[in-house]
Design a protein around this motif. Structure first.
Motif, PDB file in Angstrom:
ATOM      1  N   THR A   1      -4.051   1.381   8.141  1.00  0.00           N
ATOM      2  CA  THR A   1      -4.515   2.746   7.917  1.00  0.00           C
ATOM      3  C   THR A   1      -3.446   3.775   8.247  1.00  0.00           C
ATOM      4  O   THR A   1      -3.425   4.849   7.656  1.00  0.00           O
ATOM      5  CB  THR A   1      -5.774   3.057   8.754  1.00  0.00           C
TER       6      THR A   1
ATOM      7  N   LYS B   1       6.765  10.259   0.909  1.00  0.00           N
ATOM      8  CA  LYS B   1       5.671   9.409   0.434  1.00  0.00           C
ATOM      9  C   LYS B   1       6.308   8.198  -0.222  1.00  0.00           C
ATOM     10  O   LYS B   1       7.421   8.282  -0.744  1.00  0.00           O
ATOM     11  CB  LYS B   1       4.818  10.116  -0.614  1.00  0.00           C
TER      12      LYS B   1
ATOM     13  N   THR C   1       5.732   3.595  -1.126  1.00  0.00           N
ATOM     14  CA  THR C   1       5.008   2.342  -0.942  1.00  0.00           C
ATOM     15  C   THR C   1       5.559   1.590   0.266  1.00  0.00           C
ATOM     16  O   THR C   1       6.684   1.818   0.710  1.00  0.00           O
ATOM     17  CB  THR C   1       5.108   1.438  -2.186  1.00  0.00           C
TER      18      THR C   1
ATOM     19  N   THR D   1      -2.568   5.843   1.763  1.00  0.00           N
ATOM     20  CA  THR D   1      -3.143   6.626   0.663  1.00  0.00           C
ATOM     21  C   THR D   1      -4.129   5.822  -0.165  1.00  0.00           C
ATOM     22  O   THR D   1      -4.710   6.349  -1.105  1.00  0.00           O
ATOM     23  CB  THR D   1      -2.035   7.169  -0.257  1.00  0.00           C
ATOM     24  N   GLY D   2      -4.317   4.574   0.182  1.00  0.00           N
ATOM     25  CA  GLY D   2      -5.242   3.705  -0.529  1.00  0.00           C
ATOM     26  C   GLY D   2      -5.327   2.368   0.174  1.00  0.00           C
ATOM     27  O   GLY D   2      -4.674   2.157   1.192  1.00  0.00           O
ATOM     28  N   PRO D   3      -6.132   1.479  -0.360  1.00  0.00           N
ATOM     29  CA  PRO D   3      -6.293   0.169   0.272  1.00  0.00           C
ATOM     30  C   PRO D   3      -5.087  -0.740   0.031  1.00  0.00           C
ATOM     31  O   PRO D   3      -4.297  -0.519  -0.887  1.00  0.00           O
ATOM     32  CB  PRO D   3      -7.538  -0.405  -0.415  1.00  0.00           C
ATOM     33  N   GLN D   4      -4.962  -1.743   0.889  1.00  0.00           N
ATOM     34  CA  GLN D   4      -3.933  -2.765   0.709  1.00  0.00           C
ATOM     35  C   GLN D   4      -4.210  -3.549  -0.566  1.00  0.00           C
ATOM     36  O   GLN D   4      -5.359  -3.767  -0.932  1.00  0.00           O
ATOM     37  CB  GLN D   4      -3.941  -3.760   1.880  1.00  0.00           C
ATOM     38  N   ASP D   5      -3.138  -3.946  -1.219  1.00  0.00           N
ATOM     39  CA  ASP D   5      -3.260  -4.772  -2.417  1.00  0.00           C
ATOM     40  C   ASP D   5      -2.534  -6.080  -2.158  1.00  0.00           C
ATOM     41  O   ASP D   5      -1.369  -6.046  -1.788  1.00  0.00           O
ATOM     42  CB  ASP D   5      -2.649  -4.035  -3.609  1.00  0.00           C
TER      43      ASP D   5
ATOM     44  N   GLU E   1      -6.770  -4.221   7.853  1.00  0.00           N
ATOM     45  CA  GLU E   1      -6.206  -3.435   6.758  1.00  0.00           C
ATOM     46  C   GLU E   1      -5.525  -2.197   7.334  1.00  0.00           C
ATOM     47  O   GLU E   1      -6.122  -1.447   8.110  1.00  0.00           O
ATOM     48  CB  GLU E   1      -7.292  -3.026   5.767  1.00  0.00           C
TER      49      GLU E   1
ATOM     50  N   LEU F   1       0.853  -1.179   0.000  1.00  0.00           N
ATOM     51  CA  LEU F   1       0.000   0.000   0.000  1.00  0.00           C
ATOM     52  C   LEU F   1       0.890   1.230   0.000  1.00  0.00           C
ATOM     53  O   LEU F   1       2.100   1.144   0.208  1.00  0.00           O
ATOM     54  CB  LEU F   1      -0.954   0.023   1.201  1.00  0.00           C
TER      55      LEU F   1
END
Length: 157
Positions: free
Chosen positions: A131, A49, A51, A147-151, A129, A40
């Motif tokens: 946050t 910033k 990953t 900044t977004g959901p887990q992948d 998940e 994420l």
């Protein structure tokens, strides 16, 4: 006469053993977390910033998550076991869970921060998940927001 009692005892022991083996074969595997790795994005404000890769393991109700993120880099060499981290996750869509710890490998100057294993407690079926992540290095705190959901998705324990 003695052989008859011995035979019955042996037969009973074998039957109990077979029943136990059948029960164990049907039991779920311990430590089953799916997926075991997720990625994420994190925004750490002025610290950067990037990953993050999260790796989860489970042993009964105890779980660990290790984090490696390019969102925060070490300004100077950081000694092993000197980064304090807290990972906050949504739990089953509404509650929260926290995983924390002070374990990390040695991080060279300019290197991405790796921390963990961070420890926490889970129950069977929990969906977690990430946050936010709080990292404390040399008394300086970097707070990172997802900044977004887990992948590929939340961890299911």
């Amino acid at each position: 006469m003695r052989h008859g009692k011995l035979g019955k005892a042996l037969g009973s022991a074998l039957a109990v053993g077979a029943a136990l083996v059948g029960t164990l074969a049907m039991a779920p595997a311990a430590g089953a977390v799916d997926p075991d790795t997720a990625t994420l994005g994190f925004d750490c404000g002025t610290y950067g910033k990037g990953t993050a890769t999260l790796t989860a393991t489970q042993d009964g109700t105890a779980a660990t998550i290790s984090v490696s993120t390019s969102a925060v880099t070490a300004p100077i060499d950081v000694a092993a076991n000197s980064v304090k981290s807290t990972l906050t996750l949504t739990k089953n869509g509404s509650g929260t869970a926290t995983f924390s710890g002070s374990s990390n490998p040695k991080i060279p100057s300019g290197g991405a921060v790796s921390t963990g294993p961070l420890t926490g407690t889970v129950a069977s079926g929990d969906k977690l998940e990430a946050t936010s992540l709080k990292v404390v290095v040399f008394g300086i705190t970097a707070t990172c927001k997802a900044t977004g959901p887990q992948d590929p998705g939340p961890f299911v324990f």
